[in-house]
Write an enzyme that holds these catalytic residues in place. Sequence first.
Site, PDB file in Angstrom:
ATOM      1  CG  ASN B  12      26.483  31.957  49.537  1.00 47.87           C
ATOM      2  OD1 ASN B  12      27.536  31.343  49.345  1.00 47.87           O
ATOM      3  ND2 ASN B  12      25.439  31.413  50.148  1.00 47.87           N
ATOM      4  NE  ARG B  92      28.361  30.024  53.229  1.00 49.36           N
ATOM      5  CZ  ARG B  92      28.117  28.851  52.658  1.00 49.36           C
ATOM      6  NH1 ARG B  92      27.756  28.790  51.400  1.00 49.36           N
ATOM      7  NH2 ARG B  92      28.209  27.746  53.350  1.00 49.36           N
ATOM      8  CG  HIS B 181      26.322  23.915  57.607  1.00 51.73           C
ATOM      9  ND1 HIS B 181      26.055  22.565  57.709  1.00 51.73           N
ATOM     10  CD2 HIS B 181      26.324  24.197  56.297  1.00 51.73           C
ATOM     11  CE1 HIS B 181      25.906  22.063  56.496  1.00 51.73           C
ATOM     12  NE2 HIS B 181      26.069  23.038  55.615  1.00 51.73           N
ATOM     13  NE  ARG B 243      29.859  17.422  51.190  1.00 55.24           N
ATOM     14  CZ  ARG B 243      29.295  18.572  51.555  1.00 55.24           C
ATOM     15  NH1 ARG B 243      28.553  18.628  52.643  1.00 55.24           N
ATOM     16  NH2 ARG B 243      29.491  19.663  50.854  1.00 55.24           N
ATOM     17  CD  GLU B 390      24.008  29.735  55.229  1.00 61.72           C
ATOM     18  OE1 GLU B 390      25.152  29.375  55.507  1.00 61.72           O
ATOM     19  OE2 GLU B 390      23.321  29.199  54.334  1.00 61.72           O
TER      20      GLU B 390
END
Lengths: 365, 414
Positions: B12, B92, B181, B243, B390
């Site tokens: 990742n 990923r 995601h 954000r 993940e």
Amino acid sequence: MNTLVLIPKTNKVSYAYIEFGKIFFQGVLPYRDENAGMRSWAGIMEYMSDEMAKHGIKRESLEAITVHGVFGASDFDCPRLVDDLVLKKLENLIPRAPLHLPQVVDAIKACRHVFLGVPTIIVFETSFFVNLAAREHKYALDNKLMTSSGIRRYGYCGIYHQAACKYIVGIHRKKGLASAPRIISICLESRPEIAAVTGTRPVMVTSGATPLEGLPSEKSCGEIDPSIAITLVQSKNWGPEQINLLLTRQSGVYGLTGKQVTLDELFWSNDDKYTLAKELIKYRMLLGCGSAIAAMGGVDYLVFSGKYTMLGNILGPWLSTRMQAASNDKHSELWTLFYSRSREQIMVDEASLVVLNISRETQAI
Amino acid sequence: MSVETMNILVFNCGSSSLKYKLIAMPSEIVIAGGEAQRVGPKTAEPSKIFHRIDGNEYVHVVEMPDHFTAFKEVMKLLTSDPRLIPHAVGHRVVHGATLFNQPTCISLEVLEQLKSIEHLAPLHNPPAMRLMEACTELYPELPQVAVFDTAYHATIPDYASTYAISSGIADEMGIRKYGFHGTSHQFVVEEAAAFLKKDIDSFNAVSCHLGSGGASLCAVKNGKSVDNTMGFSPLQGLVMSTRCGDLDSAVALKLIGRYLGDTDSVEKLLNKQSGVLGMSGVSADIRDIFNVSKNYTDSTSKPDLTAQVYLWRIRKYLGSYLTVVENADAIIFTDTIGETVPLVRWAVCTNMEYFGVEIDTDKNSNVKSYPVDVATPNSRVRILVILTNEELAISRRTYAKLFQPQGTSTGRIW
């Protein structure tokens, strides 16, 4: 009350003369016409005076002039009789609505000049939403930036929503129900808008700081990823004005289909080319309805208003079926209603209340 | 190496970090893991690899000016122990655009294709690609599979993925909703269906991936993503740590004008200085904001305005997506905030009886193990808290890609 209603837009003005709630005459007058050239606001008001004379109406019988204001910021939470102070406030707001407010201010000045002594009342689309809860009207931006620039969510079809919801509250009371009805109000104008309203208190609205946010319209894009505007600047080397033009005038139904069609034409058409635009708008409306249900903790009424109110005949059953499917109680009642009064008529209703209050206050003194 | 057992090394890749995990498949046992930190130009502190094995952590201080070097150093650590030899690599990859809607074996052609969409994720995709190139060069025999965050959202229908802008410009610039995601959403959705003993092909849910940084909701119908709150970029949607999430584009344009066309500054403002940090001015972590009002079961307590805006946005999207998926089987909460902050689950699931959602306040406040159902027995919709993983998801997809015949499902295979 005999009222002249003016809806000033960027290059034209819609007008209507309303006597006792009924439209006596109405029309649209371009004042920035490429062929006819510019027409001054004093000239426009003289034209109105001539129109009245043509219809056999004496100037003395005019009791009020009602002017439409799209944007009143947080300064105006209700219709106002225009005096010097109100005019000054409006002038101060011009930098925040530079495309809309200049002609409103000009119209008001001309009204006061040509129809001396006739009260001028301004009715705002944003007033209904001034008291939205902070959780709804705030963006997740730096607080100082939001405060200094007046950036917040407003809602831009408040006149229709408020009138439609008052109508629903009346019906709800007639049923003998004391609780505040939970209403999803869908205003079907060229720029449609959904509001969640508990009784007459709005709790959610799809439009934002400007009418650009929210549902897609005939020509504007509605909600998009804000990074798209940035990407367009970076990739196309366009300026903000050019992108603004793209998003507000060349998007929406027009952008998707390449055709200048109204929402009404779009939804009543069986043309396969319109399928994506129709599905997209319906889907965005469904998302808005879902948000509204979450905001109110349920829904009792679905009401349609605006110039395309009757589109509710297509959209209402589609939306209701899906909302019912998501509901825990598949047999709960969701009433769908249509509110068909025009914006001009509603504005006169609002103005009448202002005039009535003033005369009551005067009598009290 | 047999088909039954293989060690999959999952990478990742961040812009200045490289996380890795070595997972034995199909047993799903984590053999080793770690993180290379401060990859890139020199910083105040030296670059380090935190290598974890057998419950111990070892710190290796080593210069890593780029991801190529970081990869080499990680591989050196792993291959020095015969138990830690990887048999395949799973990467990923944040953005697959419309080119990659399923796990894909890396080849030179794929790398070329990835280069063509690099601009869509300029911070995330390039380091992952450097890693793939390094692996191809140094370990050509090692099969590599890219698992895309956007791939799960390839099933979002056109009416939900299209923006109402000029179709010519949208096509030319690849402007559409991609959603992000996806690896996490797909993982928890499959876990939830298995937990509830439901067939994934008829499983409807709203998955809430609420991280301490990024966050998104995903509407799932018949096991497939039908909408995601993130859009063309990860900026759209929920309020996140830094954000802003949804914002009137006219405001973005106004800011571009105010910054005289300096889009980098506007991007920085909206991506790095907004959200929880921008509103609160105190912290980018919503947990810090909640701490000011710990007595959350008292409805009269008033959390900070930042918390209200944060929760309200989730709630509205939850309502939207519950309406879209119609008969939802579950709401799934995952990632740091979704898993560990009961207040969030409570605030967004309370007064949602219309949708058949009833949260059990006690169960919700006392989550001890995962997965767990915190809905009341009467709740039609189950409210699940599931740990996302993940790396395991990538490992599963990599394994499935390498050992499943082409054309069969890449979903849960055991």
